[in-house]
Every structure is written in structure tokens, then in C-alpha cells.
Design a protein around this motif. Structure first.
Motif, PDB file in Angstrom:
ATOM      1  N   ARG A   1      32.997  69.616  68.573  1.00 21.21           N
ATOM      2  CA  ARG A   1      31.754  69.633  67.806  1.00 21.21           C
ATOM      3  C   ARG A   1      31.853  68.689  66.619  1.00 21.21           C
ATOM      4  O   ARG A   1      30.929  67.908  66.337  1.00 21.21           O
ATOM      5  CB  ARG A   1      31.485  71.065  67.344  1.00 21.21           C
ATOM      6  CG  ARG A   1      30.173  71.289  66.580  1.00 21.21           C
ATOM      7  CD  ARG A   1      30.303  71.053  65.086  1.00 21.21           C
ATOM      8  NE  ARG A   1      31.451  71.733  64.539  1.00 21.21           N
ATOM      9  CZ  ARG A   1      31.938  71.483  63.334  1.00 21.21           C
ATOM     10  NH1 ARG A   1      31.412  70.543  62.581  1.00 21.21           N
ATOM     11  NH2 ARG A   1      33.002  72.136  62.882  1.00 21.21           N
ATOM     12  N   GLY A   2      32.996  68.738  65.919  1.00 22.27           N
ATOM     13  CA  GLY A   2      33.193  67.847  64.785  1.00 22.27           C
ATOM     14  C   GLY A   2      33.198  66.386  65.193  1.00 22.27           C
ATOM     15  O   GLY A   2      32.666  65.532  64.475  1.00 22.27           O
ATOM     16  N   ALA A   3      33.789  66.089  66.357  1.00 16.49           N
ATOM     17  CA  ALA A   3      33.834  64.711  66.829  1.00 16.49           C
ATOM     18  C   ALA A   3      32.430  64.195  67.149  1.00 16.49           C
ATOM     19  O   ALA A   3      32.080  63.057  66.802  1.00 16.49           O
ATOM     20  CB  ALA A   3      34.722  64.615  68.070  1.00 16.49           C
ATOM     21  N   ILE A   4      31.628  65.024  67.789  1.00 16.23           N
ATOM     22  CA  ILE A   4      30.263  64.608  68.132  1.00 16.23           C
ATOM     23  C   ILE A   4      29.424  64.399  66.876  1.00 16.23           C
ATOM     24  O   ILE A   4      28.704  63.399  66.737  1.00 16.23           O
ATOM     25  CB  ILE A   4      29.605  65.656  69.056  1.00 16.23           C
ATOM     26  CG1 ILE A   4      30.257  65.618  70.445  1.00 16.23           C
ATOM     27  CG2 ILE A   4      28.099  65.407  69.182  1.00 16.23           C
ATOM     28  CD1 ILE A   4      29.764  66.692  71.388  1.00 16.23           C
TER      29      ILE A   4
ATOM     30  N   LEU B   1      30.896  76.037  74.222  1.00 21.12           N
ATOM     31  CA  LEU B   1      30.762  76.290  72.785  1.00 21.12           C
ATOM     32  C   LEU B   1      30.311  75.034  72.040  1.00 21.12           C
ATOM     33  O   LEU B   1      29.500  75.118  71.103  1.00 21.12           O
ATOM     34  CB  LEU B   1      32.088  76.779  72.213  1.00 21.12           C
ATOM     35  CG  LEU B   1      32.503  78.210  72.554  1.00 21.12           C
ATOM     36  CD1 LEU B   1      33.906  78.493  72.024  1.00 21.12           C
ATOM     37  CD2 LEU B   1      31.509  79.209  71.964  1.00 21.12           C
ATOM     38  N   THR B   2      30.828  73.892  72.446  1.00 24.18           N
ATOM     39  CA  THR B   2      30.437  72.636  71.806  1.00 24.18           C
ATOM     40  C   THR B   2      28.949  72.375  71.979  1.00 24.18           C
ATOM     41  O   THR B   2      28.242  72.026  71.018  1.00 24.18           O
ATOM     42  CB  THR B   2      31.238  71.462  72.392  1.00 24.18           C
ATOM     43  OG1 THR B   2      32.633  71.692  72.196  1.00 24.18           O
ATOM     44  CG2 THR B   2      30.848  70.158  71.723  1.00 24.18           C
ATOM     45  N   LEU B   3      28.468  72.554  73.205  1.00 24.95           N
ATOM     46  CA  LEU B   3      27.049  72.348  73.461  1.00 24.95           C
ATOM     47  C   LEU B   3      26.196  73.341  72.678  1.00 24.95           C
ATOM     48  O   LEU B   3      25.113  72.991  72.189  1.00 24.95           O
ATOM     49  CB  LEU B   3      26.766  72.473  74.963  1.00 24.95           C
ATOM     50  CG  LEU B   3      27.394  71.391  75.849  1.00 24.95           C
ATOM     51  CD1 LEU B   3      27.125  71.678  77.326  1.00 24.95           C
ATOM     52  CD2 LEU B   3      26.860  70.014  75.476  1.00 24.95           C
ATOM     53  N   MET B   4      26.671  74.562  72.551  1.00 23.93           N
ATOM     54  CA  MET B   4      25.940  75.559  71.772  1.00 23.93           C
ATOM     55  C   MET B   4      25.919  75.194  70.290  1.00 23.93           C
ATOM     56  O   MET B   4      24.898  75.346  69.612  1.00 23.93           O
ATOM     57  CB  MET B   4      26.574  76.938  71.968  1.00 23.93           C
ATOM     58  CG  MET B   4      26.411  77.503  73.366  1.00 23.93           C
ATOM     59  SD  MET B   4      27.326  79.061  73.618  1.00 23.93           S
ATOM     60  CE  MET B   4      26.442  80.154  72.485  1.00 23.93           C
ATOM     61  N   ARG B   5      27.042  74.702  69.775  1.00 21.90           N
ATOM     62  CA  ARG B   5      27.128  74.365  68.350  1.00 21.90           C
ATOM     63  C   ARG B   5      26.233  73.180  67.987  1.00 21.90           C
ATOM     64  O   ARG B   5      25.697  73.130  66.888  1.00 21.90           O
ATOM     65  CB  ARG B   5      28.572  74.066  67.967  1.00 21.90           C
ATOM     66  CG  ARG B   5      29.448  75.271  67.844  1.00 21.90           C
ATOM     67  CD  ARG B   5      29.083  76.104  66.599  1.00 21.90           C
ATOM     68  NE  ARG B   5      29.574  75.475  65.373  1.00 21.90           N
ATOM     69  CZ  ARG B   5      28.800  75.104  64.367  1.00 21.90           C
ATOM     70  NH1 ARG B   5      27.499  75.257  64.432  1.00 21.90           N
ATOM     71  NH2 ARG B   5      29.320  74.568  63.282  1.00 21.90           N
TER      72      ARG B   5
ATOM     73  N   VAL C   1      19.852  79.957  67.258  1.00 18.93           N
ATOM     74  CA  VAL C   1      20.480  81.196  67.723  1.00 18.93           C
ATOM     75  C   VAL C   1      21.768  80.885  68.476  1.00 18.93           C
ATOM     76  O   VAL C   1      22.818  81.484  68.229  1.00 18.93           O
ATOM     77  CB  VAL C   1      19.510  82.006  68.602  1.00 18.93           C
ATOM     78  CG1 VAL C   1      20.218  83.239  69.172  1.00 18.93           C
ATOM     79  CG2 VAL C   1      18.280  82.413  67.807  1.00 18.93           C
ATOM     80  N   LEU C   2      21.686  79.938  69.418  1.00 21.28           N
ATOM     81  CA  LEU C   2      22.873  79.548  70.178  1.00 21.28           C
ATOM     82  C   LEU C   2      23.951  78.978  69.257  1.00 21.28           C
ATOM     83  O   LEU C   2      25.136  79.289  69.397  1.00 21.28           O
ATOM     84  CB  LEU C   2      22.504  78.515  71.250  1.00 21.28           C
ATOM     85  CG  LEU C   2      21.624  79.001  72.405  1.00 21.28           C
ATOM     86  CD1 LEU C   2      21.317  77.844  73.342  1.00 21.28           C
ATOM     87  CD2 LEU C   2      22.301  80.125  73.158  1.00 21.28           C
TER      88      LEU C   2
END
Length: 214
Positions: free
Chosen positions: A106-109, A38-42, A48-49
Motif C-alpha cells: 500500500r505504501g509503495a503504491i 488488503l492492499t486493494l482494500m487500503r 469502509v473497505l
């Protein structure tokens, strides 16, 4: 006749504590795998992903864990098969953990300053090398406290597993309380067990955060 609260009851509650730790570990492992996806998708450049992952996170985070657990356990019957309680719990908790871990990571990245990426690009690093050597090490430091904090909450949320027949710590406390009619002593013991598990994890998180910040 009610029984006296004894060491045998404490040992019985310890078996429930084992289930609590095991369920939390299963949820963390499954949630980490799915959360990484999910992180990579976000953070993907593909809109789309990114949107699919965002919708999933919003839906799961907006749904009570107990409802998710019921859907995983009873929903399979509508598909023509049944699942074991442990399987349903593993799926429900993993999906639940993935939504939160994916959002935390995701927020951390994305919180790593853009200048870090620009500097890496100026040095000729590829996107993969930039992520592996520059972004992720900084993101780990940022994500450690909320990740560990969520894991502590996950340990406590395993008490919901009792609704589908898993005898974890809270359920054993209920059983012992009904047998001994000593709810205060029993639930204080259960609270102590939760504390003995969660507090060292919190301390470890703080030490790890300080080490990573060096």
C-alpha cells in the motif's frame, strides 16, 4: 552420556532447515494472496473497505506472532474442532505476513507521485490501465527491498513454529545441543544455515532492485 557433535547431527539439522524454508514459503504465498487483497482494500476509494483493512493491519501488527500462533492453534478447540499444527502455522503465518505485506505494498503504491496518475488520465487511460501499466511497475521497484527484507525476517520467525510441535531448524538445534552438550558448535551451525539461506536472498534483492531501476 553425551554424544559427539557429528555429521549425522548436521544432517538432522538440515531436515529442520527444509521445514524452515517450507514454512517461510507457505507464509509468503498465503501472505501474498491475502496481502494483495488488503492492499486493494487500503487503496480503494470505498472508505469502509479501507478502514476494515487498516484495522486488520493495526491489530495483527500490534500482536506478537507467538500470540497469533497460539490463537490459531488453540482457538480452534473453542469452535469445536482441532487443526493440525502445520495448518495452524500456515494460517497464523499467512495472516501475519498479509498484514505486513499489505502495508508495504500500500505504501509503495501511494508513494508513486500523483502526477503519474494525472498524466495517465490526460492520455485517456482508464483507472485499471493506469494501475497496471503506470502505477504497479513503479510500485514494484519501490516495494522490492522491504518485501525481501520482510521475507528474510519471516524465515527467522519460523523458529516460533517449534512451540506447536514443528521440528524446524531452531528446534533441531535445541535437540542436538541437548544430546551433545555442545551448544556453541550447534548454534553456530544453525546460524550458518540461516545465513546461507538469507544472504543470497538479500543479494538477489539488491540485483533485482538495480535492474528495476534502469
Amino acid at each position: 552420556m553425551f554424544q559427539q557433535f557429528s555429521l549425522n547431527h548436521v544432517y538432522f539439522m538440515l531436515t529442520g532447515l527444509g521445514w524452515t524454508i517450507g514454512l517461510a514459503a507457505i507464509a509468503l504465498i498465503g501472505g501474498s494472496i491475502a496481502g494483495s487483497v488488503l492492499t486493494l482494500m487500503r487503496v480503494s476509494a470505498n472508505p469502509v473497505l479501507s478502514r476494515i483493512a487498516q484495522v486488520y493491519i493495526f491489530v495483527v501488527q500490534g500482536t506478537p506472532l507467538l500470540v497469533t500462533l497460539f490463537i490459531a492453534y488453540f482457538g480452534s478447540t473453542y469452535l469445536g474442532f482441532t487443526v493440525a499444527p502445520l495448518t495452524a502455522i500456515a494460517v497464523a503465518f499467512s495472516f501475519y505476513a498479509a498484514a505486513f505485506l499489505g502495508d508495504i505494498w500500500r505504501g509503495a503504491i501511494q508513494s508513486v507521485p500523483v502526477g503519474q496518475r494525472e498524466g495517465a488520465h490526460a492520455l485517456g487511460l482508464s483507472g485499471a490501465d493506469t494501475m497496471r501499466h503506470i502505477i504497479i511497475p513503479q510500485a514494484i521497484r519501490i516495494a522490492t527491498p522491504p518485501t525481501v527484507g520482510f521475507f528474510v525476517q519471516l524465515i527467522k520467525n519460523t523458529s516460533l513454529a517449534s512451540v506447536v510441535g514443528i521440528v524446524e531448524l531452531t528446534r533441531t538445534a535445541q535437540i542436538v545441543s541437548n544430546a551433545t552438550f555442545k551448544p556453541l558448535e550447534v548454534y553456530l551451525t544453525a546460524a550458518l544455515f540461516y545465513f546461507l539461506v538469507c544472504f543470497p536472498i538479500t543479494l538477489f534483492s539488491r540485483r533485482l532492485e538495480k535492474r528495476l531501476s534502469v
